[in-house]
Design a protein around this motif. Structure first.
Motif, short mmCIF file in Angstrom:
data_model
loop_
_atom_site.label_atom_id
_atom_site.label_comp_id
_atom_site.label_asym_id
_atom_site.label_seq_id
_atom_site.Cartn_x
_atom_site.Cartn_y
_atom_site.Cartn_z
N GLU A 107 0.82 -1.20 0.00
CA GLU A 107 0.00 0.00 0.00
C GLU A 107 0.86 1.26 0.00
O GLU A 107 1.89 1.34 0.67
CB GLU A 107 -0.87 -0.01 1.26
CG GLU A 107 -1.81 1.16 1.35
CD GLU A 107 -2.64 1.13 2.63
OE1 GLU A 107 -3.23 2.15 2.94
OE2 GLU A 107 -2.66 0.10 3.31
N ARG A 149 2.00 4.76 1.10
CA ARG A 149 1.90 5.50 2.36
C ARG A 149 1.23 6.85 2.16
O ARG A 149 0.35 7.23 2.90
CB ARG A 149 3.29 5.71 2.97
CG ARG A 149 3.88 4.43 3.55
CD ARG A 149 5.33 4.58 3.92
NE ARG A 149 5.62 5.73 4.77
CZ ARG A 149 6.85 6.17 5.01
NH1 ARG A 149 7.89 5.57 4.47
NH2 ARG A 149 7.04 7.21 5.79
N ALA A 179 -2.73 11.53 5.54
CA ALA A 179 -1.35 11.05 5.55
C ALA A 179 -0.77 11.11 6.96
O ALA A 179 -0.07 10.19 7.40
CB ALA A 179 -0.49 11.87 4.59
N GLU A 208 -2.37 10.92 9.78
CA GLU A 208 -2.98 9.84 10.57
C GLU A 208 -2.34 8.50 10.25
O GLU A 208 -2.03 7.72 11.14
CB GLU A 208 -4.49 9.79 10.32
CG GLU A 208 -5.23 10.95 10.97
CD GLU A 208 -6.72 11.00 10.61
OE1 GLU A 208 -7.19 10.18 9.78
OE2 GLU A 208 -7.40 11.90 11.16
N LYS A 209 -2.10 8.26 8.97
CA LYS A 209 -1.47 7.01 8.54
C LYS A 209 -0.05 6.88 9.10
O LYS A 209 0.39 5.80 9.48
CB LYS A 209 -1.44 6.96 7.01
CG LYS A 209 -1.17 5.59 6.44
CD LYS A 209 -1.18 5.63 4.93
CE LYS A 209 -2.56 5.30 4.42
NZ LYS A 209 -2.56 5.09 2.95
N GLU A 210 0.67 8.01 9.17
CA GLU A 210 2.04 8.02 9.67
C GLU A 210 2.12 8.15 11.19
O GLU A 210 3.19 8.03 11.76
CB GLU A 210 2.82 9.19 9.04
CG GLU A 210 3.04 9.07 7.55
CD GLU A 210 4.02 7.97 7.18
OE1 GLU A 210 5.20 8.04 7.61
OE2 GLU A 210 3.61 7.04 6.47
#
Length: 122
Positions: free
Chosen positions: A3, A5, A78, A80-82
């Motif tokens: 996926e 990032r 992004a 939140e994902k990191e």
């Protein structure tokens, strides 16, 4: 394939410099113009909008690659994902730093419509 990032357009590279004023003048001679100039960093832009952020000794900013996103929603997703907090900056932009490939730092940055055409970094 794993996926993705996050994604963004390369906006600037932030590099260390020994003498901010001298470096600003040297980049001007290379065809860059001053977009933002503070005591602790400067953003230079070429005619196509690519930026070089200059970081003198004592700058609070790390050397990094800056990727620009088009919306605040992209930046939030992004971050939140990191697992990183978003920081608003004095020039109106918002961003976060995260680890990139091979340990190089990446800044994901959003320039609101009221900032300069390409914005002015952190």
């Amino acid at each position: 394939m794993s996926e993705i990032r996050f994604s963004g357009t390369v906006d600037h590279v932030a590099v260390k410099c020994d003498d901010l004023q001298n470096s600003v003048e040297e980049y001007k001679r290379l065809g860059f113009s001053v977009e933002t100039l503070y005591d602790d960093w400067a953003m230079m832009r070429d005619v196509k909008g690519f930026g070089i952020a200059l970081l003198p000794p004592g700058s609070k900013h790390p050397p990094h690659f800056g990727l620009r996103v088009e919306t605040m929603e992209e930046l939030i997703a992004a971050a939140e994902k990191e697992g990183r907090p978003i920081k608003p900056h004095r020039d109106g932009t918002s961003s976060f730093y995260t680890k990139g490939v091979d340990g190089n730092i990446v800044e994901l940055i959003y320039y609101p419509p009221h900032t300069n055409q390409h914005g002015s970094g952190s």
